[in-house]
Write a protein that holds these residues in place. Structure first.
Motif, PDB file in Angstrom:
ATOM      1  N   PRO A  47       0.778  -1.271  -0.002  1.00 13.78           N
ATOM      2  CA  PRO A  47      -0.044   0.055  -0.240  1.00 13.78           C
ATOM      3  C   PRO A  47       0.929   1.216  -0.078  1.00 13.78           C
ATOM      4  O   PRO A  47       1.745   1.309   0.536  1.00 13.78           O
ATOM      5  N   SER A  48       0.468   2.161  -0.443  1.00 13.28           N
ATOM      6  CA  SER A  48       1.147   3.578  -0.660  1.00 13.28           C
ATOM      7  C   SER A  48       1.138   4.268   0.726  1.00 13.28           C
ATOM      8  O   SER A  48       1.706   5.153   0.995  1.00 13.28           O
ATOM      9  N   SER A  49      -0.113   4.121   1.630  1.00 12.76           N
ATOM     10  CA  SER A  49      -0.202   4.577   2.982  1.00 12.76           C
ATOM     11  C   SER A  49      -0.930   3.417   3.792  1.00 12.76           C
ATOM     12  O   SER A  49      -1.384   2.567   3.149  1.00 12.76           O
ATOM     13  N   MET A  50      -0.772   3.489   5.166  1.00  9.83           N
ATOM     14  CA  MET A  50      -1.510   2.590   6.006  1.00  9.83           C
ATOM     15  C   MET A  50      -3.049   2.858   5.767  1.00  9.83           C
ATOM     16  O   MET A  50      -3.654   2.131   6.115  1.00  9.83           O
ATOM     17  N   LEU A  51      -3.468   4.085   5.318  1.00  7.02           N
ATOM     18  CA  LEU A  51      -5.001   4.383   4.995  1.00  7.02           C
ATOM     19  C   LEU A  51      -5.431   3.317   3.992  1.00  7.02           C
ATOM     20  O   LEU A  51      -6.683   3.405   4.075  1.00  7.02           O
ATOM     21  N   ASP A  52      -4.522   3.041   3.125  1.00  6.22           N
ATOM     22  CA  ASP A  52      -5.134   1.970   2.006  1.00  6.22           C
ATOM     23  C   ASP A  52      -5.386   0.532   2.641  1.00  6.22           C
ATOM     24  O   ASP A  52      -5.954  -0.182   1.931  1.00  6.22           O
ATOM     25  N   THR A  53      -5.197   0.403   3.847  1.00  6.74           N
ATOM     26  CA  THR A  53      -5.147  -1.033   4.476  1.00  6.74           C
ATOM     27  C   THR A  53      -6.498  -0.982   5.251  1.00  6.74           C
ATOM     28  O   THR A  53      -6.910   0.119   5.337  1.00  6.74           O
TER      29      THR A  53
END
Length: 84
Positions: A47-53
């Motif tokens: 993921p490009s950031s943890m927000l994508d998980t």
């Protein structure tokens, strides 16, 4: 007598509090690792950031942020000051 007890108890409490905070951070790191693994299995990339998980947990007070390197998948748990 009070001064001797304080000299022993204050550092002991500080060590206890620090261990508790780092234990919370480690547990969150394990959950973040699982969330990144699940994301990677679905998308075949990090993921490009943890927000994508699917990590939707509120961080413990000791944790300032959870970051990921989208090239390597390395997860960093950023702690707040442990002195308090």
């Amino acid at each position: 007598m009070i001064g001797v007890l304080a000299a022993i108890m204050i550092p002991a409490y500080h060590n206890y509090a620090m261990r508790a905070k780092t234990t919370q951070a480690a547990a969150l790191g394990q959950k973040a690792t699982s969330a990144v693994d699940h994301y990677y299995q679905r998308h075949h990339q990090f993921p490009s950031s943890m927000l994508d998980t699917d990590l939707t947990q509120t961080f413990p007070q000791a944790v300032k942020a959870v970051e990921i390197d989208d090239q390597t998948g390395q997860i960093n748990v950023v702690l707040t000051g442990l002195g308090s």
